[in-house]
Write an enzyme that holds these catalytic residues in place. Structure first.
Site, PDB file in Angstrom:
ATOM      1  N   ASP A 218      34.197  48.832  38.177  1.00  0.00           N
ATOM      2  CA  ASP A 218      33.433  48.330  39.314  1.00  0.00           C
ATOM      3  C   ASP A 218      33.002  49.488  40.211  1.00  0.00           C
ATOM      4  O   ASP A 218      31.854  49.558  40.665  1.00  0.00           O
ATOM      5  CB  ASP A 218      34.265  47.336  40.132  1.00  0.00           C
ATOM      6  CG  ASP A 218      34.839  46.200  39.289  1.00  0.00           C
ATOM      7  OD1 ASP A 218      35.381  46.482  38.202  1.00  0.00           O
ATOM      8  OD2 ASP A 218      34.757  45.035  39.706  1.00  0.00           O
TER       9      ASP A 218
ATOM     10  N   ASP B  97      37.863  45.509  43.593  1.00  0.00           N
ATOM     11  CA  ASP B  97      36.933  44.572  42.962  1.00  0.00           C
ATOM     12  C   ASP B  97      36.575  43.441  43.912  1.00  0.00           C
ATOM     13  O   ASP B  97      35.443  42.982  43.936  1.00  0.00           O
ATOM     14  CB  ASP B  97      37.523  44.023  41.656  1.00  0.00           C
ATOM     15  CG  ASP B  97      38.861  43.333  41.862  1.00  0.00           C
ATOM     16  OD1 ASP B  97      39.601  43.717  42.776  1.00  0.00           O
ATOM     17  OD2 ASP B  97      39.171  42.396  41.097  1.00  0.00           O
TER      18      ASP B  97
ATOM     19  N   HIS C 200      32.175  40.461  45.161  1.00  0.00           N
ATOM     20  CA  HIS C 200      32.392  41.469  44.131  1.00  0.00           C
ATOM     21  C   HIS C 200      31.163  42.362  44.137  1.00  0.00           C
ATOM     22  O   HIS C 200      30.064  41.879  43.968  1.00  0.00           O
ATOM     23  CB  HIS C 200      32.452  40.739  42.783  1.00  0.00           C
ATOM     24  CG  HIS C 200      33.713  40.926  42.027  1.00  0.00           C
ATOM     25  ND1 HIS C 200      34.907  40.394  42.428  1.00  0.00           N
ATOM     26  CD2 HIS C 200      33.970  41.562  40.854  1.00  0.00           C
ATOM     27  CE1 HIS C 200      35.844  40.697  41.524  1.00  0.00           C
ATOM     28  NE2 HIS C 200      35.296  41.420  40.567  1.00  0.00           N
TER      29      HIS C 200
ATOM     30  N   GLU D  71      30.759  37.673  41.772  1.00  0.00           N
ATOM     31  CA  GLU D  71      31.284  38.271  40.543  1.00  0.00           C
ATOM     32  C   GLU D  71      30.511  37.773  39.310  1.00  0.00           C
ATOM     33  O   GLU D  71      30.236  38.532  38.389  1.00  0.00           O
ATOM     34  CB  GLU D  71      32.764  37.888  40.409  1.00  0.00           C
ATOM     35  CG  GLU D  71      33.446  38.405  39.162  1.00  0.00           C
ATOM     36  CD  GLU D  71      34.944  38.102  39.165  1.00  0.00           C
ATOM     37  OE1 GLU D  71      35.356  37.151  39.851  1.00  0.00           O
ATOM     38  OE2 GLU D  71      35.691  38.830  38.487  1.00  0.00           O
TER      39      GLU D  71
ATOM     40  N   TRP E 203      34.757  51.911  32.089  1.00  0.00           N
ATOM     41  CA  TRP E 203      35.750  51.892  33.169  1.00  0.00           C
ATOM     42  C   TRP E 203      36.310  53.307  33.323  1.00  0.00           C
ATOM     43  O   TRP E 203      36.184  53.921  34.372  1.00  0.00           O
ATOM     44  CB  TRP E 203      36.841  50.853  32.863  1.00  0.00           C
ATOM     45  CG  TRP E 203      36.511  49.488  33.397  1.00  0.00           C
ATOM     46  CD1 TRP E 203      37.161  48.842  34.424  1.00  0.00           C
ATOM     47  CD2 TRP E 203      35.465  48.590  32.975  1.00  0.00           C
ATOM     48  NE1 TRP E 203      36.569  47.609  34.651  1.00  0.00           N
ATOM     49  CE2 TRP E 203      35.532  47.443  33.786  1.00  0.00           C
ATOM     50  CE3 TRP E 203      34.457  48.654  32.006  1.00  0.00           C
ATOM     51  CZ2 TRP E 203      34.644  46.367  33.645  1.00  0.00           C
ATOM     52  CZ3 TRP E 203      33.573  47.594  31.866  1.00  0.00           C
ATOM     53  CH2 TRP E 203      33.675  46.470  32.676  1.00  0.00           C
TER      54      TRP E 203
ATOM     55  N   ARG F  76      41.259  37.172  46.291  1.00  0.00           N
ATOM     56  CA  ARG F  76      42.274  36.594  45.413  1.00  0.00           C
ATOM     57  C   ARG F  76      43.440  37.570  45.230  1.00  0.00           C
ATOM     58  O   ARG F  76      43.464  38.646  45.827  1.00  0.00           O
ATOM     59  CB  ARG F  76      41.647  36.182  44.083  1.00  0.00           C
ATOM     60  CG  ARG F  76      41.183  37.331  43.236  1.00  0.00           C
ATOM     61  CD  ARG F  76      40.566  36.841  41.928  1.00  0.00           C
ATOM     62  NE  ARG F  76      40.089  37.948  41.143  1.00  0.00           N
ATOM     63  CZ  ARG F  76      38.921  37.952  40.498  1.00  0.00           C
ATOM     64  NH1 ARG F  76      38.096  36.938  40.572  1.00  0.00           N
ATOM     65  NH2 ARG F  76      38.576  39.013  39.790  1.00  0.00           N
ATOM     66  N   ASP F  77      44.374  37.200  44.352  1.00  0.00           N
ATOM     67  CA  ASP F  77      45.588  38.008  44.190  1.00  0.00           C
ATOM     68  C   ASP F  77      45.323  39.210  43.287  1.00  0.00           C
ATOM     69  O   ASP F  77      46.026  39.434  42.316  1.00  0.00           O
ATOM     70  CB  ASP F  77      46.705  37.131  43.602  1.00  0.00           C
ATOM     71  CG  ASP F  77      46.289  36.498  42.276  1.00  0.00           C
ATOM     72  OD1 ASP F  77      45.116  36.672  41.870  1.00  0.00           O
ATOM     73  OD2 ASP F  77      47.134  35.846  41.639  1.00  0.00           O
ATOM     74  N   GLU F  78      44.273  39.962  43.616  1.00  0.00           N
ATOM     75  CA  GLU F  78      43.870  41.084  42.771  1.00  0.00           C
ATOM     76  C   GLU F  78      43.591  42.309  43.649  1.00  0.00           C
ATOM     77  O   GLU F  78      44.427  43.170  43.782  1.00  0.00           O
ATOM     78  CB  GLU F  78      42.654  40.686  41.930  1.00  0.00           C
ATOM     79  CG  GLU F  78      42.371  41.680  40.824  1.00  0.00           C
ATOM     80  CD  GLU F  78      41.621  41.058  39.642  1.00  0.00           C
ATOM     81  OE1 GLU F  78      41.411  39.838  39.620  1.00  0.00           O
ATOM     82  OE2 GLU F  78      41.243  41.819  38.735  1.00  0.00           O
TER      83      GLU F  78
HETATM   84  C1  RAM Z   1      38.395  41.505  36.752  1.00  0.00           C
HETATM   85  C2  RAM Z   1      38.112  42.338  37.946  1.00  0.00           C
HETATM   86  C3  RAM Z   1      37.114  43.428  37.788  1.00  0.00           C
HETATM   87  C4  RAM Z   1      36.858  43.822  36.381  1.00  0.00           C
HETATM   88  C5  RAM Z   1      37.983  43.503  35.472  1.00  0.00           C
HETATM   89  C6  RAM Z   1      37.737  43.897  34.047  1.00  0.00           C
HETATM   90  O1  RAM Z   1      39.703  41.040  36.853  1.00  0.00           O
HETATM   91  O2  RAM Z   1      37.747  41.505  38.988  1.00  0.00           O
HETATM   92  O3  RAM Z   1      35.914  43.136  38.413  1.00  0.00           O
HETATM   93  O4  RAM Z   1      36.580  45.188  36.375  1.00  0.00           O
HETATM   94  O5  RAM Z   1      38.275  42.144  35.512  1.00  0.00           O
END
Ligand code: RAM
Length: 895
Positions: free
Chosen positions: A473, A460, A767, A746, A535, A464-466
């Site tokens: 996405d 995504d 994003h 995003e 998704w 960040r911490d993701e």
């Molecule tokens: C966020 C992510 C992503 C999305 C989800 C649902 O944390 O960045 O883009 O698919 O949420």
């Protein structure tokens, strides 16, 4: 002239380390004639480069197939190089000479061939540490070396050195897969690195995705295990035919390294004073090193590299160094990106360089890191103090445009810094440009969203911490990505992980590899840990898109079970198996019609979920047909009909009003053909009204945005689509461009018109989801389309739709058959269209608002246009063409 060029095996030129039993071959044809079609081919595979030991000769095969011809000779053996070549005949009776010789090489064809053991340099109580550790071993070779390969992987990430030289240039290996089920190993040719006599192999291993921090907001760590480990098997074949293998085992030794800490999200701490000179060379004194532990690992999880390795792609020099109002010293690279900073520094032993990374400056112009959440994105380098020291980190990457220099010996100069851009090593195959500079910048931002987020898995965001493989996405962006780079292998690997991480009941985790499943119970928003509509549909939409772009039936075969079980999951959870009105969904995520403070758009879940259910079921039915599974085809065609019927009963009033009055609802029903014909015009009109009511702007989120312009231009509203695309004020694609974005945001309001930020808890500036508009630039502005009936661009549909304030647009696309080019330009009262169609393909060209009599063919012969609803159309073969016709009719309609 007829020539076979660019022969590839499994999408690659001369791949080594293949594990497939039936590799496929493709080639591109060059010819100076028009309307060229391949009539036959002959393909040979040989054990030697001279083709004396041919093991498979197809003979002359009468076929126009030049993409993905599957090997069908004797079983391939492990650790072998095979050579291949091809020749063809065309429809003019010309025969090509043999192509250049290509080769492919097999790795281990069977798990039992692994003799190496996983060895760990870490003790049981080091689970919370993320050090880089050294491993080493010496060995003697006693002959002339003919062939030497290393097959290697790690639990964690690794780098390997032979006699002091780095093996290969891959980064972040072994990449990220669902390790417990699938762990990739890499193959490298090390023939030139080895010597007769004593040799040394050294490796550094680090935490990586295996044991490092993941999904920071729920604090996961040691997801796959708590001890890093290395697996190496070297095969050496001497010129006299003897073979020797060198493997990781108990005899290897380990040590701490200068990498005191290295984490994907947080960066690296490197103390150069701890470097051990010669540690990866022979005859190093490793007496102070300690013994490794052997650990158990299921060797059947090992698979050869499937995706494309991450590599350094570009180096970017800073554009300036600034002092912010707070007095921070900040380097601006002018481009938001993913990778790291390479720097050269001079100073005393013990001096430090400390760098922090950020995507944006705040409204005052200060360094802004709040949106990184817990990700530290920090590099600390402690100097050893000789001469100039150059540093790049090992097991981490950062998402950034700005770098704050927190500590530095002396005065930093921007000449000493460069940003290293990394991503999966995909081939760039598409380009788009037009006369509107803001749109060109948007396209640039889309490309950079791709570059920054195709780092072994489709993530995504990179900062960040993701940085997770969010399925939604990936699903919304895949088509655009296919226009820009060859993403077939990249997605194939990820889809294989999706398949193995899919639940037994067919549910699809939110992220792949799945690191959230079972860990979301305390999440305030997410009420489930898998299977959101839009998704989970990645399971169906992604393989289908790859098939469409690359004519790769294997991806459909490989994913069919996964595709089908996703549909069956929905069927089991939907009311009467038809209307999906239960469970948690992200819905039209981040849409602007959400309630204040909410991420969930206003379009109800049951409408979205049932619409995607219909769409995915239709794709599944088509897939079943392609794979020859006619009973499934009937079954899902039927199911699709039922869903559409029930959808219409549920969501359309008897007089044709769509009961949900949101842009996204209207977009989805039109896009997925859920509108009864008689209500179509009304539905389109309501969509236009909804846009008008919002002052000509969109309100759509993740699920409506990718399709909104397509729906408009496919329903005679090209002008409205352009107007939406070209809006420059908030909310719009060009709003962020005008705010100086260099990647796609995003949120539509990542930075608000007054300069303040959307809440820091989820505000990525890199994003790709809204970058999904990229496909509209290719398909509609330029009009470059794959014909769904002849995938892989075997038959191309060219249907440009000039509009907006654009005076020209062009796109180039390197398909599996070769280069496709389309451009149009307006000037002097005429419109000129240039087209190039590669040999062995055909195209239908539809010239908008043209009448056949008025079209002048400047280049290309025997083109016969006929008038049609949209203008004039013709079927053309390979070659280059130029057409020109007066604009009058066009202007009359568009204005
Ligand atoms: C966020 C992510 C992503 C999305 C989800 C649902 O944390 O960045 O883009 O698919 O949420």
């Amino acid at each position: 002239m007829l020539k076979v060029s660019d022969i590839t095996c499994e999408y690659q030129k001369n791949p080594i380390g293949l594990g497939t039993k039936k590799p496929r071959f493709s080639w591109i044809i060059e010819s100076d004639m028009q309307n060229v079609i391949q009539m036959s081919y002959r393909l040979q595979v040989s054990l030697d480069e001279k083709f004396k030991n041919i093991i498979w000769d197809t003979g002359v095969i009468n076929s126009s197939k030049s993409v993905h011809i599957e090997y069908d000779g004797p079983d391939l053996r492990s650790f072998r190089r095979y050579f291949y070549r091809v020749k063809i005949m065309d429809n003019y009776g010309q025969e090509s000479v043999w192509s250049d010789i290509g080769y492919f090489e097999t790795a281990l064809m069977d798990t039992s061939e692994w003799k190496a053991k996983f060895i760990t340099p870490e003790s049981e109580d080091e689970g919370n540490l993320s050090k880089g550790k050294y491993l080493r071993h010496e060995f003697v070779l006693d002959g002339e070396i003919d062939f030497a390969r290393i097959y290697a992987t790690a639990l964690g990430m690794y780098e390997i050195y032979i006699n002091g030289k780095r093996v290969g240039d891959d980064l972040l290996t072994p990449g990220w897969t669902s390790y417990k089920k699938r762990l990739q190993y890499q193959t490298y040719d090390i023939t030139d690195l080895l010597v007769k006599g004593v040799n040394a192999v050294g490796a550094i291993v680090g935490a990586g995705w295996y044991k490092g921090d993941l999904a920071g907001w729920i604090g996961r760590r040691n997801v796959y295990g708590s001890r890093t480990a290395l697996l190496v098997q070297m095969l050496i074949r001497y010129t006299d035919g003897r073979e020797q293998i060198i493997v990781t085992d108990e005899t290897w030794k380990a040590s701490d390294s200068p990498i005191l800490y290295s984490e994907i999200y947080h960066g690296e701490i490197y103390d150069a004073r701890l470097e051990q000179s010669g540690w990866n060379l022979p005859n190093f004194d490793d007496n102070s090193w300690y013994a490794v532990d052997v650990i158990n690992w299921d060797m059947s999880t090992l698979i050869p590299q499937e995706g494309l390795p991450v590599r350094r792609q570009e180096f970017i020099k800073p554009i300036s160094m600034i002092i912010t109002p707070k007095g921070e010293k900040v380097i601006d690279f002018g481009q938001n990106l993913a990778g790291w900073v390479k720097f050269t520094v001079r100073g005393k032993c013990g001096d430090k360089v400390v760098l922090k990374h950020a995507e944006v400056l705040d409204s005052e112009g200060n360094f802004y890191t709040e949106n990184l959440r817990s990700a530290k994105q920090r590099i600390e380098y402690i100097l050893k103090g000789y001469d100039a020291e150059t540093f790049e980190p090992h097991f981490t990457f950062q998402g950034f445009r700005y770098v704050k220099i927190e500590e530095y010996p002396g005065e930093p100069s921007i000449d000493d810094f460069a940003a290293v851009v990394i991503h999966s090593d995909m081939k760039r195959i598409g380009k788009f440009t037009c006369s509107n500079e803001l749109l060109n910048q948007l396209y640039h931002n889309i490309v950079w969203g791709l570059k920054s987020n195709f780092i072994d898995v489709p993530t995504d965001c990179p900062q960040r911490d993701e940085r997770l493989g969010w399925t939604g996405d990936a699903q919304v962006f895949i088509e655009t990505s296919c226009f820009i780079m060859n993403t077939a292998l990249f997605f194939r690997k990820w889809l294989h992980d999706l398949k193995v991480d899919q639940l037994k009941n067919g549910g699809v985790p939110f992220v792949i590899p799945d690191v959230l499943g079972g860990h979301l119970e305390n999440d305030k928003l997410i009420r489930q840990d898998h299977s959101s509509s839009g998704w989970g549909d990645a399971a169906v939409i992604c393989p289908w898109t790859i098939y469409q772009f690359y004519d790769d039936v294997n991806i459909l075969k490989e994913q069919y079970g996964s595709m089908k079980s996703w549909i069956e999951y929905i069927r089991a959870n939907a009311r009467d198996g038809i209307i999906w009105d239960s469970g948690f969904h992200f819905g039209d995520w981040l849409a602007l019609d959400a309630k204040e403070g909410s991420y969930l758009g206003a379009t109800p879940n049951d409408l979205i979920a049932t619409a995607f259910y219909a769409y995915s079921t239709e794709i599944l039915a088509k897939t079943a047909k392609i794979l020859g599974n006619l009973s499934d085809y009937e079954e899902y065609l039927n199911l699709h009909d039922k869903i559409v019927k029930a959808f219409q009963d549920e969501f359309f009033t008897p007089s044709g009003r769509l009961a949900v009055r949101t842009q996204t609802a209207h977009v989805l029903v039109l896009m997925f053909n859920l509108v009864p014909d008689k209500y179509r015009a009304r539905t389109i009109q309501t969509l236009i009204d909804l846009i008008d009511e919002n002052n000509g702007h969109l309100t759509t989120g993740f699920l409506g945005t990718p399709y909104i312009c397509h729906v408009l231009s496919n329903n005679g509203k090209t002008k409205e689509a352009y107007s939406l695309l070209l809006k420059e004020d908030y909310p719009s694609w060009l709003y962020q461009v005008k705010k100086g974005a260099t990647t796609v945001w995003e949120h539509w309001d990542g930075i608000k018109p007054d300069g303040t930020m959307w809440s820091a808890d989820m505000n990525s500036f890199n994003h790709y989801a809204y970058g999904s508009i990229g496909s509209w630039l290719y398909r509609e502005i330029v009009g470059l389309n794959v014909d769904p009936e002849a995938p892989g661009f075997k038959h191309i549909i060219i249907k440009p739709k000039p509009g907006g304030d654009l005076t020209y647009a062009e796109a180039e696309y390197l398909s599996a058959y070769g280069r496709i080019f389309v451009s149009w330009s307006i000037g002097g009262g005429d419109i000129t269209i240039d087209v190039a169609i590669p040999p062995n393909t055909k195209a239908k060209i539809i010239l908008p608002h043209a009448s056949s009599e008025a079209i002048e063919t400047i280049r290309g012969v025997n083109v016969h246009f006929e008038n049609c609803n949209d203008g004039a159309e013709a079927e053309i073969g390979s070659g280059t063409y130029k057409f020109i016709y007066p604009l009058t009719k066009f202007l009359a309609i568009e204005n």
